[in-house]
Design a protein around this motif. Structure first.
Motif, PDB file in Angstrom:
ATOM      1  N   VAL A  70       0.878  -1.165   0.000  1.00 56.44           N
ATOM      2  CA  VAL A  70       0.000   0.000   0.000  1.00 56.44           C
ATOM      3  C   VAL A  70       0.922   1.224   0.000  1.00 56.44           C
ATOM      4  O   VAL A  70       1.341   1.685   1.067  1.00 56.44           O
ATOM      5  N   PRO A  71       1.283   1.715  -1.189  1.00 51.62           N
ATOM      6  CA  PRO A  71       2.253   2.805  -1.279  1.00 51.62           C
ATOM      7  C   PRO A  71       1.886   4.034  -0.439  1.00 51.62           C
ATOM      8  O   PRO A  71       2.765   4.713   0.083  1.00 51.62           O
ATOM      9  N   GLU A  72       0.608   4.291  -0.283  1.00 52.22           N
ATOM     10  CA  GLU A  72       0.175   5.461   0.494  1.00 52.22           C
ATOM     11  C   GLU A  72       0.560   5.365   1.965  1.00 52.22           C
ATOM     12  O   GLU A  72       0.601   6.361   2.671  1.00 52.22           O
ATOM     13  N   LEU A  73       0.818   4.160   2.445  1.00 51.34           N
ATOM     14  CA  LEU A  73       1.171   3.986   3.850  1.00 51.34           C
ATOM     15  C   LEU A  73       2.679   3.892   4.078  1.00 51.34           C
ATOM     16  O   LEU A  73       3.121   3.730   5.204  1.00 51.34           O
ATOM     17  N   ALA A  74       3.454   4.013   3.004  1.00 48.70           N
ATOM     18  CA  ALA A  74       4.909   4.010   3.155  1.00 48.70           C
ATOM     19  C   ALA A  74       5.333   5.354   3.733  1.00 48.70           C
ATOM     20  O   ALA A  74       4.978   6.408   3.205  1.00 48.70           O
ATOM     21  N   ALA A  75       6.057   5.313   4.818  1.00 54.52           N
ATOM     22  CA  ALA A  75       6.464   6.546   5.496  1.00 54.52           C
ATOM     23  C   ALA A  75       7.976   6.685   5.465  1.00 54.52           C
ATOM     24  O   ALA A  75       8.683   5.790   5.925  1.00 54.52           O
ATOM     25  N   PRO A  76       8.462   7.792   4.913  1.00 52.01           N
ATOM     26  CA  PRO A  76       9.918   7.997   4.958  1.00 52.01           C
ATOM     27  C   PRO A  76      10.357   8.238   6.399  1.00 52.01           C
ATOM     28  O   PRO A  76       9.640   8.877   7.177  1.00 52.01           O
ATOM     29  N   ARG A  77      11.508   7.690   6.735  1.00 55.45           N
ATOM     30  CA  ARG A  77      12.025   7.884   8.094  1.00 55.45           C
ATOM     31  C   ARG A  77      13.452   8.382   8.002  1.00 55.45           C
ATOM     32  O   ARG A  77      14.191   8.016   7.095  1.00 55.45           O
ATOM     33  N   ARG A  78      13.828   9.204   8.959  1.00 57.81           N
ATOM     34  CA  ARG A  78      15.187   9.715   9.042  1.00 57.81           C
ATOM     35  C   ARG A  78      15.771   9.331  10.387  1.00 57.81           C
ATOM     36  O   ARG A  78      15.084   9.369  11.405  1.00 57.81           O
ATOM     37  N   PHE A  79      17.022   8.977  10.349  1.00 63.60           N
ATOM     38  CA  PHE A  79      17.728   8.625  11.566  1.00 63.60           C
ATOM     39  C   PHE A  79      18.913   9.562  11.711  1.00 63.60           C
ATOM     40  O   PHE A  79      19.532   9.947  10.723  1.00 63.60           O
ATOM     41  N   TYR A  80      19.222   9.916  12.926  1.00 67.99           N
ATOM     42  CA  TYR A  80      20.308  10.842  13.191  1.00 67.99           C
ATOM     43  C   TYR A  80      21.308  10.212  14.149  1.00 67.99           C
ATOM     44  O   TYR A  80      20.934   9.433  15.023  1.00 67.99           O
ATOM     45  N   ILE A  81      22.555  10.557  13.955  1.00 63.90           N
ATOM     46  CA  ILE A  81      23.611  10.105  14.848  1.00 63.90           C
ATOM     47  C   ILE A  81      24.209  11.344  15.485  1.00 63.90           C
ATOM     48  O   ILE A  81      24.602  12.286  14.797  1.00 63.90           O
ATOM     49  N   ALA A  92      34.312   0.716  17.474  1.00 65.96           N
ATOM     50  CA  ALA A  92      33.035   0.110  17.067  1.00 65.96           C
ATOM     51  C   ALA A  92      32.120   1.154  16.424  1.00 65.96           C
ATOM     52  O   ALA A  92      31.451   0.877  15.421  1.00 65.96           O
ATOM     53  N   ALA A  93      32.098   2.366  16.963  1.00 70.27           N
ATOM     54  CA  ALA A  93      31.261   3.432  16.388  1.00 70.27           C
ATOM     55  C   ALA A  93      31.780   3.840  15.017  1.00 70.27           C
ATOM     56  O   ALA A  93      30.998   4.087  14.097  1.00 70.27           O
ATOM     57  N   ARG A  94      33.091   3.901  14.845  1.00 72.74           N
ATOM     58  CA  ARG A  94      33.664   4.229  13.532  1.00 72.74           C
ATOM     59  C   ARG A  94      33.293   3.160  12.500  1.00 72.74           C
ATOM     60  O   ARG A  94      32.966   3.473  11.365  1.00 72.74           O
ATOM     61  N   LYS A  95      33.337   1.886  12.913  1.00 71.76           N
ATOM     62  CA  LYS A  95      32.965   0.800  11.993  1.00 71.76           C
ATOM     63  C   LYS A  95      31.494   0.917  11.588  1.00 71.76           C
ATOM     64  O   LYS A  95      31.142   0.694  10.435  1.00 71.76           O
ATOM     65  N   LEU A  96      30.630   1.256  12.539  1.00 73.92           N
ATOM     66  CA  LEU A  96      29.215   1.443  12.233  1.00 73.92           C
ATOM     67  C   LEU A  96      29.044   2.554  11.202  1.00 73.92           C
ATOM     68  O   LEU A  96      28.318   2.402  10.219  1.00 73.92           O
ATOM     69  N   LEU A  97      29.721   3.663  11.393  1.00 78.61           N
ATOM     70  CA  LEU A  97      29.603   4.791  10.474  1.00 78.61           C
ATOM     71  C   LEU A  97      30.129   4.463   9.085  1.00 78.61           C
ATOM     72  O   LEU A  97      29.703   5.056   8.096  1.00 78.61           O
ATOM     73  N   ASP A  98      31.051   3.505   8.983  1.00 81.72           N
ATOM     74  CA  ASP A  98      31.545   3.075   7.677  1.00 81.72           C
ATOM     75  C   ASP A  98      30.432   2.456   6.837  1.00 81.72           C
ATOM     76  O   ASP A  98      30.515   2.431   5.608  1.00 81.72           O
ATOM     77  N   HIS A  99      29.387   1.954   7.488  1.00 83.31           N
ATOM     78  CA  HIS A  99      28.307   1.255   6.782  1.00 83.31           C
ATOM     79  C   HIS A  99      27.051   2.097   6.631  1.00 83.31           C
ATOM     80  O   HIS A  99      26.059   1.627   6.072  1.00 83.31           O
ATOM     81  N   ILE A 100      27.086   3.321   7.111  1.00 90.97           N
ATOM     82  CA  ILE A 100      25.921   4.195   7.047  1.00 90.97           C
ATOM     83  C   ILE A 100      26.242   5.353   6.114  1.00 90.97           C
ATOM     84  O   ILE A 100      27.225   6.061   6.309  1.00 90.97           O
ATOM     85  N   PRO A 101      25.416   5.564   5.096  1.00 94.45           N
ATOM     86  CA  PRO A 101      25.668   6.714   4.212  1.00 94.45           C
ATOM     87  C   PRO A 101      25.404   8.015   4.971  1.00 94.45           C
ATOM     88  O   PRO A 101      24.304   8.248   5.461  1.00 94.45           O
ATOM     89  N   LEU A 102      26.414   8.829   5.081  1.00 94.55           N
ATOM     90  CA  LEU A 102      26.286  10.100   5.783  1.00 94.55           C
ATOM     91  C   LEU A 102      26.037  11.212   4.770  1.00 94.55           C
ATOM     92  O   LEU A 102      26.698  11.278   3.749  1.00 94.55           O
ATOM     93  N   ARG A 103      25.115  12.093   5.084  1.00 95.10           N
ATOM     94  CA  ARG A 103      24.775  13.169   4.171  1.00 95.10           C
ATOM     95  C   ARG A 103      25.609  14.421   4.408  1.00 95.10           C
ATOM     96  O   ARG A 103      25.746  15.243   3.545  1.00 95.10           O
ATOM     97  N   SER A 104      26.178  14.564   5.588  1.00 93.70           N
ATOM     98  CA  SER A 104      26.881  15.795   5.895  1.00 93.70           C
ATOM     99  C   SER A 104      28.226  15.878   5.197  1.00 93.70           C
ATOM    100  O   SER A 104      28.745  16.958   4.973  1.00 93.70           O
TER     101      SER A 104
END
Length: 109
Positions: A70-81, A92-104
């Motif tokens: 049901v495309p109308e119920l798809a909700a975009p979500r944003r996550f922040y670090i 461990a935090a640096r390794k996590l960030l290696d796998h997350i596309p950062l926009r900044s």
């Protein structure tokens, strides 16, 4: 958790209302916070459930339930670090960030 559930319910109701009530919105028959209870209910009845796909992957992979797109119920979500402005991140935090596309475009160190 209660606030998240309430926000999700409001989003669901607002989305259905914006569709003009056509087709008529589903009647809520069961409401619970238990993911297992929702999955069990969907598997044992002809009722629909509304959960994020990652929570039902195992039931989807076994073919016990199917998705109803049901495309109308798809909700975009944003996550922040967030991190402190000074100091270094643990390995461990640096390794996590290696796998997350950062926009900044800023370095995690």
């Amino acid at each position: 958790l209660h606030d998240v559930m309430e926000l999700a319910a409001k989003f669901f109701e607002a989305t259905l209302a914006s569709a003009g009530g056509k087709p008529s919105p589903p009647r809520v028959a069961v409401e619970t916070r238990s993911v297992d209870a929702i999955i069990s209910t969907v598997m044992a009845t002809h009722l629909l459930g509304w959960l994020p796909e990652p929570l039902i992957e195992w039931a989807l992979s076994t073919g016990q339930i199917k998705t109803l797109p049901v495309p109308e119920l798809a909700a975009p979500r944003r996550f922040y670090i967030y991190r402190r402005s000074r100091g270094q991140l643990p390995a461990a935090a640096r390794k996590l960030l290696d796998h997350i596309p950062l926009r900044s475009g800023r370095s995690p160190d």
